[in-house]
Design an enzyme around this catalytic site. Structure first.
Site, short mmCIF file in Angstrom:
data_model
loop_
_atom_site.label_atom_id
_atom_site.label_comp_id
_atom_site.label_asym_id
_atom_site.label_seq_id
_atom_site.Cartn_x
_atom_site.Cartn_y
_atom_site.Cartn_z
N SER A 161 0.85 -1.18 -0.10
CA SER A 161 -0.05 -0.12 0.15
C SER A 161 0.92 1.05 -0.05
O SER A 161 2.06 1.14 0.42
CB SER A 161 -1.06 0.23 1.26
OG SER A 161 -1.47 1.30 1.15
N TYR B 158 0.06 -0.09 10.49
CA TYR B 158 -0.20 -0.50 9.20
C TYR B 158 0.93 -0.07 8.43
O TYR B 158 1.62 -0.92 7.36
CB TYR B 158 -1.30 0.42 8.94
CG TYR B 158 -1.95 0.00 7.53
CD1 TYR B 158 -2.32 -1.14 7.16
CD2 TYR B 158 -1.87 1.06 6.24
CE1 TYR B 158 -2.71 -1.45 5.93
CE2 TYR B 158 -2.24 0.74 5.31
CZ TYR B 158 -2.93 -0.44 4.83
OH TYR B 158 -3.25 -0.98 3.63
#
Length: 309
Positions: free
Chosen positions: A158, A184
Site C-alpha cells: 500500500s 499499518y
C-alpha cells in the site's frame, strides 16, 4: 534502471489485464480471496485457465465465492482451503498438505489500522497478519514454488508504507505508543522488503516476487476505519474492486515481467522511488527504505528469529 511500463493503467480491470493470457495447467493461491479485490484477483486468474485455490479464514464465505467465480466464468478449477494468517499452526497445515507445484502466490489478505491487539506469540496484529503470516506461507510453499519453475509471488502492499519504515528495534510496539496507522505503514513496508529479499534469495529457483499498491478501494479492509480508509483519497482516485485487482493480476501474469522481481507497481506500472512524501502523485511512489536490500535482508533475519522464538 528503466521503470517498467505496460499498456494498462488506473482504470484497467483485472479481466482486461488477464485477457489473452493462458495459464492452463498452472496453479495459483490467493489469500483473502473471499471478499474485495481478492475475489476479483482469483476470478481473473481462473479465467486464464489456472487452477486457483482460495486461501481463506472463513471457509463458508470462500465456498460461496468459489461458486460465484465458477458460475461467472465456467471454471471448475476453483478450490477453497482454510488459512488463518495469525495462526502458525493453520499456516503449517496449509503448506504441509499442499501437493505438487505452485506457479503463482498472491499474498492479498490483510488488515488496516486495527485497534491494538497481539497474537499469542506477542506479535502486533497488523505486522503478524500482513507480514509474518505471509512470510510463513511463502517460505512454507517455497518447495512448491521452486517446483513450479518461473513462479511468481505477488505481495499486496500500500502507499500506506510511506507512513512508517520497519522499526527493527520495536516492531511489536513494546516501547512505542501504539498507533494503528504507524503499525499499518510498518507492515506494508515489510511487504515490499519481503519481495526484495525473496527475489534475491530465490533467484536460483526462478522465483520472483513483486509488491503492488492496488489503489483506493472501499472493501472490508476498511472495517476498522468506519469504511473510509484513511479518509484522504479523493473520489476521483477511488477504484472498483475489479480495477483494484488489476495490478496484482498484471504482476502475476504479464509476459513483460518475466524474470523481474523486487519491484513495486501502482496502476499497472512500476512507480518511481521517492525520498519524501509528495515527491510523486498521491498513492504513487515507493519509499527508498522499502526497497533497501540491506533492510530487506535484516527483516528476513528478524522474521526468522521471531518465528523461531
Amino acid at each position: 534502471m528503466t521503470l517498467i511500463q505496460t499498456p494498462f493503467g488506473f482504470a484497467s480491470t483485472a479481466a482486461e489485464v488477464a485477457e489473452g493470457i493462458d495459464l492452463s495447467g498452472r496453479r495459483a493461491v490467493v489469500t483473502g480471496a473471499s471478499s474485495g479485490i481478492g475475489v476479483e484477483t482469483a476470478r481473473a486468474l481462473a479465467s486464464t485457465g489456472a487452477e486457483v485455490t482460495l486461501a481463506v479464514r472463513d471457509v463458508a464465505a470462500g465456498e460461496r465465492t468459489a461458486k460465484d467465480i465458477a458460475a461467472s466464468i465456467g471454471s471448475t478449477a476453483v478450490r477453497v482451503a482454510k488459512l488463518d494468517l495469525t495462526d502458525p499452526a493453520s499456516i503449517a497445515a496449509f503448506t504441509s498438505t499442499w501437493d505438487g507445484p505452485l506457479h503463482v502466490l498472491v499474498a492479498n489478505a490483510g488488515v488496516m489500522a486495527s485497534p491494538e491487539q497481539y497474537t499469542e506469540q506477542g506479535w502486533e496484529w497488523q505486522f503478524a497478519t500482513n507480514h509474518i503470516g505471509h512470510f510463513l506461507l511463502a517460505t512454507g510453499l517455497h518447495p512448491a514454488l521452486a517446483a513450479g519453475g518461473s513462479a511468481r509471488v505477488v505481495v499486496v502492499s500500500s502507499s500506506g508504507h510511506q507512513l512508517s519504515p520497519v522499526v527493527f528495534d520495536d516492531v511489536n510496539f513494546a516501547f512505542r505508543r501504539y498507533d494503528p496507522w504507524l503499525a499499518y505503514g510498518q507492515s506494508k513496508t515489510a511487504n515490499v522488503l519481503f519481495a526484495v529479499e525473496a527475489t534475491r534469495r530465490w533467484a536460483r529457483d526462478g522465483i520472483t516476487a513483486n509488491a503492488v499498491m492496488p489503489g483506493g478501494i472501499f472493501t472490508n479492509l476498511q472495517r476498522h476505519t468506519s469504511g473510509r480508509g484513511s479518509g484522504t483519497v479523493p473520489p476521483e482516485l477511488m477504484k472498483t474492486p475489479e480495477q483494484g485487482a488489476a495490478t496484482s493480476v498484471l504482476v502475476a501474469t504479464s509476459p513483460l515481467l518475466e524474470g523481474i522481481g523486487g519491484r513495486y507497481f501502482v496502476d499497472c506500472t512500476e512507480t518511481p522511488t521517492i525520498d519524501r512524501r509528495g515527491d510523486a502523485p498521491q498513492l504513487h511512489g515507493v519509499a527508498r527504505y522499502a526497497l533497501d536490500p540491506d533492510g530487506a535482508a535484516r527483516l528476513w533475519e528478524l522474521t526468522e528469529a521471531l518465528v523461531r522464538a
